[in-house]
Write a protein that holds these residues in place. Structure first.
Motif, PDB file in Angstrom:
ATOM      1  N   ASN A  34      73.181  52.845  75.634  1.00  0.00           N
ATOM      2  CA  ASN A  34      72.104  53.825  75.491  1.00  0.00           C
ATOM      3  C   ASN A  34      71.987  54.332  74.051  1.00  0.00           C
ATOM      4  O   ASN A  34      70.890  54.533  73.540  1.00  0.00           O
ATOM      5  N   LYS A  37      70.277  51.722  71.969  1.00  0.00           N
ATOM      6  CA  LYS A  37      68.835  51.706  72.240  1.00  0.00           C
ATOM      7  C   LYS A  37      68.137  52.844  71.501  1.00  0.00           C
ATOM      8  O   LYS A  37      67.055  52.669  70.938  1.00  0.00           O
ATOM      9  N   TYR A  40      67.903  51.937  67.869  1.00  0.00           N
ATOM     10  CA  TYR A  40      66.878  50.906  67.667  1.00  0.00           C
ATOM     11  C   TYR A  40      65.474  51.512  67.676  1.00  0.00           C
ATOM     12  O   TYR A  40      64.656  51.236  66.785  1.00  0.00           O
ATOM     13  N   HIS A  41      65.197  52.359  68.669  1.00  0.00           N
ATOM     14  CA  HIS A  41      63.873  52.978  68.760  1.00  0.00           C
ATOM     15  C   HIS A  41      63.634  53.946  67.601  1.00  0.00           C
ATOM     16  O   HIS A  41      62.502  54.065  67.103  1.00  0.00           O
TER      17      HIS A  41
END
Length: 296
Positions: A34, A37, A40-41
């Motif tokens: 998580n 992620k 990355y975003h």
């Protein structure tokens, strides 16, 4: 030893918050995934900002074009100025870096800081990089065999390139972070800083490979004298002076329409401050309302 002692001073005198009683998320694959992620975003969101992409691109070009030829300094000085005799160079190789660093610290940074206050960051960046290009051109003509002292004349000029780069770019990055906070409501210095320095380090690795490519292109052989490979030495010298100049020109082209000037940056900070004050006032009123209900 003195440097090591100075380095531990912050650890002795600057107190940090204890983390013994902090309620952190457990370390497991799900939480790690998580977190990745989210990172990355966040990277994607940061790169959506055009001005930030320009800052990263300009830094990548200037810093890494410079680093690509910095590794060639020894060869250029030894073979261009001293006909391949390393012993005859004395202190001239180390003097190149020392004088450049001193000029950056005591001449370039103070001048650039004053320039950015008087004329704005973008204009100060453009002028500083233009001065560095003049310095690179001067280096081409002032590397005269048998007269190593002449290159000292060019050092204050070409030092404006790297000396002004991080002085101005980090301040510009702060302006971009303010714009992002105004648009997203999030304060993400860590993400922007991580991306910026990641770009620098990736480019630094590429620069190391480019140094070898340049040596291969010109056909330079450190086992031969200057007389035996004059064209290769001249090619190495040309790359040493004009490759960073080309990188600087490309960076200036990228920054030509950078849109966050001082007025926009100041207005952005005013809007953020006003929004925070409004949120604080609303929160205070809600708290007052809850207290009134409880006492009523």
């Amino acid at each position: 030893i003195p440097c090591a002692l100075c380095a531990i001073v912050p650890a002795i005198f600057i107190k940090s918050k204890s983390t013994l009683n902090e309620d952190y998320e457990p370390l497991n694959l799900a939480n790690v995934g998580n977190s990745l992620k989210k990172i990355y975003h966040s990277f994607l969101e940061a790169f959506k900002i055009k001005e930030f992409r320009k800052l990263c691109g300009a830094t990548f070009l200037i810093f890494n074009a410079f680093n690509s030829v910095a590794a060639l300094t020894f060869f250029v000085i030894v073979y261009k100025l001293f006909n391949g005799d390393a012993e005859a160079t004395g202190i001239w190789v180390s003097l190149f870096g020392c004088l450049g660093a001193l000029g950056t610290t005591f001449i370039v940074i103070p001048i650039v800081a004053r320039m950015s206050k008087k004329m704005g960051k973008k204009k100060a960046f453009m002028i500083s990089q233009s001065i560095s290009i003049v310095g690179y051109i001067m280096l081409y003509f002032l590397f005269v065999p048998g007269k190593p002292w002449m290159y000292i004349i060019a050092l204050p000029f070409f030092s404006f390139g790297i000396g002004s780069l991080f002085t101005i770019m980090m301040s510009m990055t702060a302006d971009v972070i303010d714009v992002d906070e105004l648009n997203s409501g999030l304060r993400r210095e860590g993400i922007f800083g991580a991306i910026y320095w990641w770009m620098v380090k990736v480019g630094f690795a590429i620069a190391g490979a480019l140094s070898g490519v340049i040596i291969a292109i010109v056909g330079f052989n450190p086992d031969l004298t200057t007389v035996e490979q004059q064209s290769a030495v001249d090619g190495l010298h040309a790359f040493f002076c004009f490759f960073p100049a080309l990188g600087t020109l490309a960076a200036m082209w990228i920054m030509r329409d950078y849109s966050i000037d001082e007025s926009r940056a100041n207005e952005t900070r005013k809007q953020i401050k006003a929004r925070k004050a409004t949120i604080k006032n609303i929160s205070y009123q809600q708290l007052q309302g809850k207290l009134s209900n409880l006492t009523g």
